[in-house]
Design a protein around this motif. Structure first.
Motif, short mmCIF file in Angstrom:
data_model
loop_
_atom_site.label_atom_id
_atom_site.label_comp_id
_atom_site.label_asym_id
_atom_site.label_seq_id
_atom_site.Cartn_x
_atom_site.Cartn_y
_atom_site.Cartn_z
N GLY A 383 -5.93 3.65 -5.71
CA GLY A 383 -5.01 3.32 -6.79
C GLY A 383 -3.64 3.95 -6.58
O GLY A 383 -2.61 3.31 -6.82
N VAL A 384 -3.61 5.20 -6.12
CA VAL A 384 -2.34 5.87 -5.82
C VAL A 384 -1.60 5.11 -4.72
O VAL A 384 -0.38 4.88 -4.80
CB VAL A 384 -2.58 7.34 -5.40
N GLN A 385 -2.34 4.72 -3.67
CA GLN A 385 -1.72 3.98 -2.56
C GLN A 385 -1.21 2.62 -3.04
O GLN A 385 -0.12 2.18 -2.63
CB GLN A 385 -2.73 3.80 -1.44
N ALA A 386 -1.97 1.94 -3.90
CA ALA A 386 -1.54 0.64 -4.40
C ALA A 386 -0.24 0.75 -5.19
O ALA A 386 0.68 -0.07 -5.01
CB ALA A 386 -2.64 0.03 -5.27
N ARG A 387 -0.14 1.77 -6.02
CA ARG A 387 1.10 1.97 -6.79
C ARG A 387 2.26 2.33 -5.89
O ARG A 387 3.40 1.89 -6.10
CB ARG A 387 0.88 3.03 -7.86
N ALA A 388 1.99 3.12 -4.85
CA ALA A 388 3.05 3.48 -3.91
C ALA A 388 3.56 2.26 -3.15
O ALA A 388 4.76 2.11 -2.92
CB ALA A 388 2.54 4.54 -2.93
N LEU A 389 2.64 1.36 -2.75
CA LEU A 389 3.05 0.14 -2.06
C LEU A 389 3.90 -0.75 -2.96
O LEU A 389 4.91 -1.32 -2.53
CB LEU A 389 1.82 -0.63 -1.58
N ALA A 390 3.49 -0.88 -4.23
CA ALA A 390 4.27 -1.71 -5.17
C ALA A 390 5.66 -1.12 -5.39
O ALA A 390 6.65 -1.86 -5.44
CB ALA A 390 3.52 -1.84 -6.48
N ALA A 391 5.74 0.20 -5.52
CA ALA A 391 7.04 0.85 -5.72
C ALA A 391 7.93 0.67 -4.50
O ALA A 391 9.14 0.39 -4.62
CB ALA A 391 6.84 2.33 -6.02
N GLU A 406 21.16 -6.44 -10.25
CA GLU A 406 22.40 -6.65 -11.01
C GLU A 406 22.17 -7.67 -12.13
O GLU A 406 22.63 -7.49 -13.26
CB GLU A 406 23.50 -7.14 -10.08
N ILE A 407 21.46 -8.74 -11.81
CA ILE A 407 21.22 -9.79 -12.81
C ILE A 407 20.27 -9.31 -13.89
O ILE A 407 20.50 -9.55 -15.08
CB ILE A 407 20.66 -11.06 -12.12
N ASP A 411 15.82 -4.04 -16.63
CA ASP A 411 14.49 -4.68 -16.67
C ASP A 411 13.94 -5.00 -15.27
O ASP A 411 12.78 -5.43 -15.16
CB ASP A 411 14.56 -5.99 -17.47
N TYR A 412 14.77 -4.81 -14.23
CA TYR A 412 14.34 -5.25 -12.89
C TYR A 412 13.02 -4.60 -12.46
O TYR A 412 12.07 -5.29 -12.08
CB TYR A 412 15.42 -4.95 -11.84
N ARG A 413 12.97 -3.29 -12.51
CA ARG A 413 11.82 -2.60 -11.92
C ARG A 413 10.51 -2.94 -12.63
O ARG A 413 9.50 -3.25 -11.99
CB ARG A 413 12.06 -1.10 -11.89
N ALA A 414 10.53 -2.88 -13.95
CA ALA A 414 9.31 -3.19 -14.69
C ALA A 414 8.87 -4.63 -14.44
O ALA A 414 7.67 -4.92 -14.29
CB ALA A 414 9.54 -2.96 -16.18
N ALA A 415 9.84 -5.55 -14.38
CA ALA A 415 9.51 -6.96 -14.14
C ALA A 415 8.92 -7.14 -12.75
O ALA A 415 7.94 -7.89 -12.57
CB ALA A 415 10.75 -7.83 -14.30
#
Length: 487
Positions: A383-391, A406-407, A411-415
């Motif tokens: 799970g830690v690795q999965a979150r690191a890959l997504a980040a 910019e657009i 909200d970019y990161r959460a989206a």
């Protein structure tokens, strides 16, 4: 092996600072970020000054189940030629899985993932390395990577795995001491034991980098200062061998040039401390050997009645003995490095590839597609690795498509992270950016109408059914429309 000296990772964000830094003997550039026909002016100037530039690949996936892609190898070779490099480097990792070999969906990790230290994986890696060696115009060195997770059923330690790889292929090693520290924290592996098992004569150069610890897990971020434990491992390595080169890596969160220069000075001090210990050990060893030889000579003389010949004594004699021993050791080491260069492949073939491919596909699917975690893995660490890959994926997409943050604004990161939970990456980051925009638009997002129109315009410019007109009038009209939409 060519002596490289002290270097730093070249990045566009610090290019000007690197050019002005004192004592920089060489730089390393991410191969995939260099266009052979349009080299950055900073790299051109460095090369004209005689600074060596080494391309560092991140996308070959030599530890994957598939054979290296010919197109990627050709592109890497082209960059070597354009930079006039004496060697090229890659990683012992897999970065994609699935596809025809396993009859499973093709998935991209977007980052480096660890190879299981098994006989199957070693056989596949050795063949892949040989294929790469034949395709590249200069020697290849491969890097040990950092890992958050452990493969179940591993058959070798990291040092043993690297020793066999170098012995069977003759490949050089890029040893990352920061990754040894990462694996010490995350996998309870002893860095000193790994160094003791390495074929030290095969080292091409060394990486040094920083990271951070959170919740008992070390993240090899390349965005933080080099910590003391990493410098201590560098000193330990330098006490065993004089590395041909050492390089400071920094990929993000770049500090002021003075701070980078301070880190380079700390690296040099760590190397000097190791060199002192190495000389002390060599003097002690030479002194012991010399005493044994003298005792043997006296014993032989007493038996034969002959007087022993005069030999140099004191520090001069020890130095002579040491020089002779060092020469012999270097010769033995070179022979050891070349020992496996022409060795026959171990049995396994495509059967080993398929077994490895299925295992890697199952793990990567759990990491990026939310499928069940394969048996034997630590679910929390996966799970830690999965979150690191997504980040990491969100960060890289923001770099290759800076218009998206910019657009979308805050909200970019959460989206993007919400998108990544259900949409694994199946191609490169540029395609991922387009798919992310499609995903938002199909859901009627973003909620702000002006931002949604701007996102649609951005997406159409890059993936519409027909290329947008390049005529100046058309370009001006589009630019004006964008400016109006942002108001």
């Amino acid at each position: 092996m060519e002596r490289l000296g002290t270097g730093i990772g070249w990045r566009p964000e610090i290019a000007d600072a690197v050019e002005r830094m004192p004592g920089i003997d060489w730089v390393e550039a991410v191969a995939e970020n260099v266009c052979p026909g349009h080299l950055p002016e900073s790299l051109r100037r460095l090369r004209e000054r005689g600074v060596t530039v080494v391309p560092h690949g991140v996308s070959l996936g030599l530890g994957g189940a598939d054979r290296p892609d010919e197109g990627r190898l050709a592109a890497l070779a082209e960059r070597v030629e354009a930079l006039g490099s004496p060697l090229v480097t890659e990683h012992i990792a897999f970065v994609r899985a699935g596809g025809a070999l396993t009859a499973t969906p093709h998935l991209e990790a977007g980052h480096l993932l660890p190879v299981p230290r098994t006989r199957d994986a070693l056989d596949v890696l050795c063949e892949n390395v040989r294929i790469a060696q034949e395709a590249l115009p200069v020697p290849l060195a491969v890097e040990n990577i950092a890992a958050l997770i452990c493969w179940p059923g591993e058959e070798m330690t990291e040092g043993q795995f690297l020793y066999e790889l170098a012995d069977r292929t003759g490949v050089r090693l890029l040893i990352d001491v920061a990754n040894l520290h990462t694996n010490h924290v995350n996998r309870a592996e002893d860095p000193a034991k790994a160094l003791a098992e390495l074929p030290l004569e095969a080292i091409a150069y060394v990486h040094v980098a920083g990271g951070f610890e959170r919740d008992g897990v070390w993240h090899d971020s390349h965005a933080h200062p080099v910590p003391r434990p990493v410098l201590d491992i560098l000193t330990d390595l330098a006490s065993r061998v004089s590395p041909p080169g050492v390089l400071l890596e920094r990929d993000e969160n770049f500090p002021e040039p003075a701070e980078l220069e301070s880190e380079l000075r700390a690296i040099r001090r760590a190397l000097e401390a190791g060199a002192v210990e190495r000389v002390k050990a060599e003097v002690r060893s030479a002194g012991t050997a010399l005493a044994v030889r003298r005792a043997e000579t006296r014993s032989a003389a007493s038996l034969t009645g002959d007087a022993p010949g005069e030999k140099a004594t004191g520090l001069r004699g020890v130095a002579d003995e040491l020089a002779g021993g060092a020469g012999r050791g270097a010769e033995d080491g070179a022979a050891g490095a070349a020992r496996g260069a022409f060795g026959l492949p171990h049995p396994g073939g495509d059967g080993a590839r398929q077994r490895l491919g299925l295992a890697q596909a199952a793990l990567l699917s759990a990491l990026v597609a939310g499928t069940p975690v394969p048996e034997g893995f630590d679910r929390v660490r996966v799970g830690v690795q999965a979150r690191a890959l997504a980040a990491k994926r969100a960060d890289v997409v923001a770099k290759v498509a800076p218009e998206l943050p910019e657009i979308l604004g805050a909200d970019y990161r959460a989206a993007f992270l919400a998108y990544a939970q259900t949409q694994p990456m199946t191609d490169g980051y540029r395609r991922d950016a387009l798919t992310f925009a499609e995903h938002l638009l199909s859901a009627g997002r973003p909620g702000d109408a002006a931002a949604r129109r701007e996102l649609r315009e951005w997406w159409l410019e890059r993936s519409g059914p027909a290329p947008r007109s390049g005529r100046p009038v058309r370009r001006l009209a589009r630019a004006t429309r964008k400016a109006l939409l942002r108001r």
